[in-house]
Design a protein around this motif. Structure first.
Motif, PDB file in Angstrom:
ATOM      1  N   PHE A  98       0.846  -1.197   0.000  1.00  0.00           N
ATOM      2  CA  PHE A  98       0.000   0.000   0.000  1.00  0.00           C
ATOM      3  C   PHE A  98       0.883   1.250   0.000  1.00  0.00           C
ATOM      4  CE2 PHE A  98      -2.432   2.923   3.005  1.00  0.00           C
ATOM      5  CZ  PHE A  98      -3.421   3.299   2.114  1.00  0.00           C
ATOM      6  N   GLU A  99       1.875   1.277   0.885  1.00  0.00           N
ATOM      7  CA  GLU A  99       2.779   2.426   0.974  1.00  0.00           C
ATOM      8  C   GLU A  99       3.589   2.601  -0.313  1.00  0.00           C
ATOM      9  OE1 GLU A  99       5.673   2.156   4.104  1.00  0.00           O
ATOM     10  OE2 GLU A  99       6.246   4.270   3.890  1.00  0.00           O
ATOM     11  N   ARG A 100       4.091   1.493  -0.841  1.00  0.00           N
ATOM     12  CA  ARG A 100       4.865   1.591  -2.090  1.00  0.00           C
ATOM     13  C   ARG A 100       4.021   2.217  -3.202  1.00  0.00           C
ATOM     14  NH1 ARG A 100       5.625  -0.604  -7.072  1.00  0.00           N
ATOM     15  NH2 ARG A 100       4.082  -2.273  -6.896  1.00  0.00           N
TER      16      ARG A 100
ATOM     17  N   GLY B  89       4.358  16.081  17.548  1.00  0.00           N
ATOM     18  CA  GLY B  89       5.007  16.611  16.344  1.00  0.00           C
ATOM     19  C   GLY B  89       4.572  15.943  15.064  1.00  0.00           C
ATOM     20  N   GLU B  90       4.786  16.685  13.973  1.00  0.00           N
ATOM     21  CA  GLU B  90       4.330  16.319  12.644  1.00  0.00           C
ATOM     22  C   GLU B  90       4.877  14.977  12.153  1.00  0.00           C
ATOM     23  OE1 GLU B  90       2.152  18.459  11.121  1.00  0.00           O
ATOM     24  OE2 GLU B  90       2.057  17.368   9.229  1.00  0.00           O
ATOM     25  N   THR B  91       6.067  14.585  12.642  1.00  0.00           N
ATOM     26  CA  THR B  91       6.657  13.336  12.144  1.00  0.00           C
ATOM     27  C   THR B  91       5.832  12.106  12.536  1.00  0.00           C
ATOM     28  OG1 THR B  91       8.081  13.320  14.083  1.00  0.00           O
ATOM     29  CG2 THR B  91       9.046  14.137  12.024  1.00  0.00           C
ATOM     30  N   SER B  92       4.925  12.259  13.504  1.00  0.00           N
ATOM     31  CA  SER B  92       4.073  11.118  13.863  1.00  0.00           C
ATOM     32  C   SER B  92       3.002  10.835  12.811  1.00  0.00           C
ATOM     33  CB  SER B  92       3.402  11.352  15.222  1.00  0.00           C
ATOM     34  OG  SER B  92       4.342  11.200  16.259  1.00  0.00           O
ATOM     35  N   LYS B  93       2.780  11.786  11.907  1.00  0.00           N
ATOM     36  CA  LYS B  93       1.775  11.549  10.858  1.00  0.00           C
ATOM     37  C   LYS B  93       2.392  10.739   9.707  1.00  0.00           C
ATOM     38  CE  LYS B  93      -0.951  14.869   9.459  1.00  0.00           C
ATOM     39  NZ  LYS B  93      -1.466  16.239   9.140  1.00  0.00           N
ATOM     40  N   SER B  94       2.912   9.551  10.052  1.00  0.00           N
ATOM     41  CA  SER B  94       3.622   8.722   9.072  1.00  0.00           C
ATOM     42  C   SER B  94       2.878   7.414   8.861  1.00  0.00           C
ATOM     43  CB  SER B  94       5.022   8.398   9.599  1.00  0.00           C
ATOM     44  OG  SER B  94       4.906   7.604  10.778  1.00  0.00           O
ATOM     45  N   ILE B  95       3.198   6.749   7.741  1.00  0.00           N
ATOM     46  CA  ILE B  95       2.606   5.430   7.498  1.00  0.00           C
ATOM     47  C   ILE B  95       3.044   4.453   8.583  1.00  0.00           C
ATOM     48  CG2 ILE B  95       2.523   3.451   5.936  1.00  0.00           C
ATOM     49  CD1 ILE B  95       1.637   5.106   3.927  1.00  0.00           C
ATOM     50  N   GLY B 125      -5.407  14.372  15.992  1.00  0.00           N
ATOM     51  CA  GLY B 125      -6.733  14.272  15.378  1.00  0.00           C
ATOM     52  C   GLY B 125      -6.657  13.699  13.973  1.00  0.00           C
ATOM     53  N   ASP B 126      -5.685  14.167  13.190  1.00  0.00           N
ATOM     54  CA  ASP B 126      -5.532  13.695  11.812  1.00  0.00           C
ATOM     55  C   ASP B 126      -5.158  12.204  11.776  1.00  0.00           C
ATOM     56  OD1 ASP B 126      -6.015  16.266  11.048  1.00  0.00           O
ATOM     57  OD2 ASP B 126      -4.052  16.633  10.154  1.00  0.00           O
ATOM     58  N   LEU B 127      -4.190  11.839  12.624  1.00  0.00           N
ATOM     59  CA  LEU B 127      -3.670  10.465  12.636  1.00  0.00           C
ATOM     60  C   LEU B 127      -4.696   9.490  13.212  1.00  0.00           C
ATOM     61  CD1 LEU B 127      -1.284   8.394  12.486  1.00  0.00           C
ATOM     62  CD2 LEU B 127      -0.568   9.241  14.737  1.00  0.00           C
ATOM     63  N   ALA B 128      -5.210   9.783  14.402  1.00  0.00           N
ATOM     64  CA  ALA B 128      -6.166   8.870  15.047  1.00  0.00           C
ATOM     65  C   ALA B 128      -7.465   8.821  14.246  1.00  0.00           C
ATOM     66  CB  ALA B 128      -6.428   9.307  16.485  1.00  0.00           C
ATOM     67  N   PRO B 165       6.545  11.051   2.599  1.00  0.00           N
ATOM     68  CA  PRO B 165       7.819  11.768   2.770  1.00  0.00           C
ATOM     69  C   PRO B 165       7.886  13.012   1.881  1.00  0.00           C
ATOM     70  CG  PRO B 165       8.203   9.410   2.591  1.00  0.00           C
ATOM     71  CD  PRO B 165       6.744   9.615   2.349  1.00  0.00           C
ATOM     72  N   THR B 166       7.248  12.962   0.726  1.00  0.00           N
ATOM     73  CA  THR B 166       7.353  14.056  -0.238  1.00  0.00           C
ATOM     74  C   THR B 166       6.135  14.974  -0.269  1.00  0.00           C
ATOM     75  OG1 THR B 166       6.480  12.484  -1.841  1.00  0.00           O
ATOM     76  CG2 THR B 166       8.856  12.814  -1.833  1.00  0.00           C
TER      77      THR B 166
END
Lengths: 378, 378
Positions: A98-100, B89-95, B125-128, B165-166
């Motif tokens: 999914f991520e890829r 922090g924003e880095t938690s909004k990751s896959i 809020g965005d992540l959960a 990432p991008t």
């Protein structure tokens, strides 16, 4: 119900879901024409992302991509086509894949107007559909199913998703395609067993929803086994029509109506699980599971024995198994109790009352379930 | 429009979205009461999964979890509570974090009736919310925003998601909460700069949608800077009401109406980007961006100069910047051209015509944009 919109060699099914309605076009020998259908249905398309099962990439995805790229659209300009493939099999329905794919869509410059086209069976439809549901919070996608099972099952309903290591289909979204394009010629290269197993779900629609269609299947079983294009188009259209009417009443699986699609499936999952995954194809297990469900309905006095007789003959005529010599109720019952259709420890089943009609029955006696299993242990 | 439903110390805003409508309760000193609100609103809840920003876990998530666990519900039985925290922090909004949380929900036995409660700012809020949108194809979630920005912005609108990432916010879903619970006491521990930056978005609603509210803000700016609970409840309620009415007209960002929420933001993104992320807080950049947008509207003859005067005074009274000495049109313009609100290489802006009303203007001359930037370079 089923109307022909493109001359005698095409059938068309509408899936009515308010502002998410879409069309299923069912043709034969038309892969080149798919590009025209996509352009006609999604007028403002400028960028298509083709995600294909690697097994059908050369034979089906490449010609479609080429036809899209070379489409003459006058002032609308050329269509940019990006293309990638995914390894065949259930393991591709992972978060890693999914991520890829999301990063690939981003790298290809995908935006809100891009369109994903999924070319493959259920795995590709589920995975690529979930990518479409998630990228930019949802972009359009087109399904080009290449197995009979995907044509009559996953192409209708909008369920997309991937697996967690511990739970199948546990992550996903309801996301309806914009268009589904079925070409029966795709089925000509499927191995026999895989093709025939798709017919089990076709038979299912006759039993749960459409007695007239069941009659049709009885009189055309040999055509279907021979993959006759005309019979196939009709069978696929009627199957999609049945599923569409059920899904239209219960899009998000909230009212319980959608549960009737699980006829035979509680038994089937227990058969697949206790036989060891891979022993039976899904459709083969569904065929035996429908037999057990019909037997249970007869034992409970819900329908008469002719239903099981006719169902048995049709399943046999489609080259599918009707019994299982190794069926073991002691092994199957615990699996069935863990099934997600169990509520508060009570077994629930979709059982036929006559051809074309089923009821959801809760609180069924375990002994009756064991009896039905043992009666199909031949 | 704003009605008080729980006595003088509470306000309540309804977000009208057909079958996805929900309520925002705005109180002070009420965290214990949040458990009662959750139980009252989501009657059949038996399992709650609390996902908290680690910065507010001890102070806000733990008491809420304890109150839920000890709630007396008679025959409905106790509520099982699972709890985890996420790095600030924003880095938690990751896959990767998305996957970790999904596996955690599965390991905790989450099912379709489980409820996720998000305690934190916009990141949580965005992540959960995206985890809630995706698990089992969508389960209920409750937002407990703990920053002023999250209270007046991300608590309304249903946008959930994570970053690639991008590309920021490139993966996600529209998924509405079932309930939003705001307690202004949470704001008492926020650092000054972070708190005040949230006021920029509050001022924005006055300019784009609600002149009467702008009057209120002018006469209560000192109360708001002092974090007076009554003024805060009113300001949060009116802000949410404005955003709810815009989102109600354009839930999925298809009609263009929702774009008015971007007033000042095209400039703000260019300010944040060229100043280097971290130089300005988002709200500070929005304050300066709104000044540039108002200046541009005046220069284009769209509104008169008193709008900018009043906006300037209010922003100053709220302790926020109104100008930027290092503003460089040569650096900002290229960033603005890449903004997603640019269509076909033409700059588009949300510009005020009078207090409480804005227009979307396309095809704006680059020289006018440069002039507006330079005029705020003080």
């Amino acid at each position: 119900m089923v109307t022909s919109s493109q001359g005698p060699a095409a059938e068309c099914v509408n899936v009515p879901l308010a502002d998410r309605s879409y069309r299923i076009e069912i043709t034969s020998d038309a892969v080149g024409g798919f590009a025209d259908s996509i352009i006609a249905s999604l007028g403002d398309v400028t960028h298509v992302l083709v995600i294909a099962d690697q097994a059908v990439e050369q034979s089906w995805a490449n010609p479609l991509a080429a036809a899209l790229e070379s489409a003459e659209r006058g002032t609308a300009g050329a269509i940019r086509v990006s293309q990638t493939s995914v390894a065949s099999g259930e393991t591709s329905k992972s978060i890693a894949e999914f991520e890829r794919l999301l990063q690939w869509v981003s790298a290809e410059g995908g935006d809100r107007r891009s369109v994903i086209v999924a070319v493959g069976g259920g795995v590709i439809g589920d995975l690529a559909g979930y990518v479409a549901a998630s990228y930019a919070r949802g972009i359009r996608f087109v399904q080009v199913p290449t197995t009979l099972l995907a044509m009559v099952d996953s192409s209708v309903g909008g369920k997309t998703g991937i697996n967690l290591p511990t739970a199948k289909n546990m992550v996903g979204a309801f996301w309806q395609p914009s268009l589904v394009l079925v070409d029966t010629s795709v089925l000509s290269t499927l191995p026999d067993r895989s093709y025939l197993s798709g017919l089990a779900e076709v038979i299912k629609y006759g039993v749960i929803d459409d007695a007239e269609f069941f009659d049709y299947l009885e009189s055309h079983a040999s055509d279907l086994v021979a993959r006759d294009p005309k019979a196939l188009r009709h069978a696929i259209a009627r199957s999609c029509q049945s599923k569409a009417s059920v899904v239209g009443e219960d899009e998000r699986e909230t009212s319980g109506r959608r549960a009737i699609l699980n006829y035979g499936h509680t038994f089937a999952h227990a058969i697949e699980s206790t036989a060891g995954y891979g022993t039976f194809l899904h459709g083969e297990a569904v065929a035996i599971g429908m037999q057990m469900a019909a037997q249970l309905a007869i034992d409970l006095g819900m329908c008469d024995a002719t239903l099981l007789d006719r169902q048995t003959k049709l399943i046999v005529a489609c080259g599918l198994p009707t019994t299982w010599a190794d069926a073991d109720p002691d092994a199957m019952l615990p699996v069935m109790m863990r099934d997600k259709k169990v509520a508060h420890g009570k077994l629930r089943f979709i059982l036929p009352t006559r051809l074309g009609a089923v009821d959801l029955l809760g609180d069924i006696d375990e002994a009756a379930v064991r009896d039905a299993i043992v009666k199909l242990k031949k």
